[in-house]
Design a protein around this motif. Structure first.
Motif, PDB file in Angstrom:
ATOM      1  N   GLY A   1       8.486 -12.178  17.599  1.00 13.47           N
ATOM      2  CA  GLY A   1       9.625 -12.769  16.910  1.00 13.47           C
ATOM      3  C   GLY A   1       9.742 -14.247  17.178  1.00 13.47           C
TER       4      GLY A   1
ATOM      5  N   PRO B   1      14.099 -11.192  18.281  1.00 10.21           N
ATOM      6  CA  PRO B   1      13.089 -10.269  17.764  1.00 10.21           C
ATOM      7  C   PRO B   1      13.251  -9.878  16.295  1.00 10.21           C
ATOM      8  N   ASP B   2      14.466  -9.886  15.771  1.00 10.81           N
ATOM      9  CA  ASP B   2      14.692  -9.431  14.397  1.00 10.81           C
ATOM     10  C   ASP B   2      14.978 -10.571  13.428  1.00 10.81           C
TER      11      ASP B   2
ATOM     12  N   ASP C   1      14.548 -13.748  10.824  1.00 12.59           N
ATOM     13  CA  ASP C   1      13.703 -14.114   9.692  1.00 12.59           C
ATOM     14  C   ASP C   1      12.717 -15.201  10.142  1.00 12.59           C
TER      15      ASP C   1
ATOM     16  N   THR D   1      17.530 -11.926  25.214  1.00 11.84           N
ATOM     17  CA  THR D   1      17.393 -11.690  23.779  1.00 11.84           C
ATOM     18  C   THR D   1      18.709 -12.051  23.104  1.00 11.84           C
TER      19      THR D   1
ATOM     20  N   ARG E   1      20.612 -12.477  18.822  1.00 10.52           N
ATOM     21  CA  ARG E   1      20.505 -12.257  17.379  1.00 10.52           C
ATOM     22  C   ARG E   1      21.147 -13.442  16.679  1.00 10.52           C
TER      23      ARG E   1
END
Length: 87
Positions: free
Chosen positions: A37, A50-51, A53, A76, A78
């Motif tokens: 990612g 990790p998620d 775009d 981590t 988001r």
């Protein structure tokens, strides 16, 4: 409180390894990518997205911390909001 204490009140030094708490929302620049990612680096602290775009490399984003290890300065997060994306 002495004059010196009053003068120094609120003064903090920046660290090359800032710490974060789960749930903190922080503006940051996406600085790179790995096989897993995207990455955000804040000084020597590394946060994985990790998620996220893959087109967000070099974008300024607001991230929410999901996990953070104080001993390794890694965690981590988001993406909450894209603030600026030149890519």
């Amino acid at each position: 409180m002495s004059r010196l204490d009053k003068f120094l009140a609120g003064l903090r030094f920046r660290s090359s390894t800032p710490s974060f708490e789960v749930g903190d929302e922080v503006p940051a620049f996406v600085t790179g990518r790995t096989d897993d990612g995207l990455l955000v680096r804040v000084g020597d602290t590394v946060l994985e997205l990790p998620d996220a775009d893959q087109s967000l490399v070099d974008a300024k984003v607001t991230i929410e911390i999901e996990s953070f290890d104080e001993s390794t300065h890694r965690g981590t997060a988001r993406v909450v909001e894209v603030l600026q994306n030149e890519g």
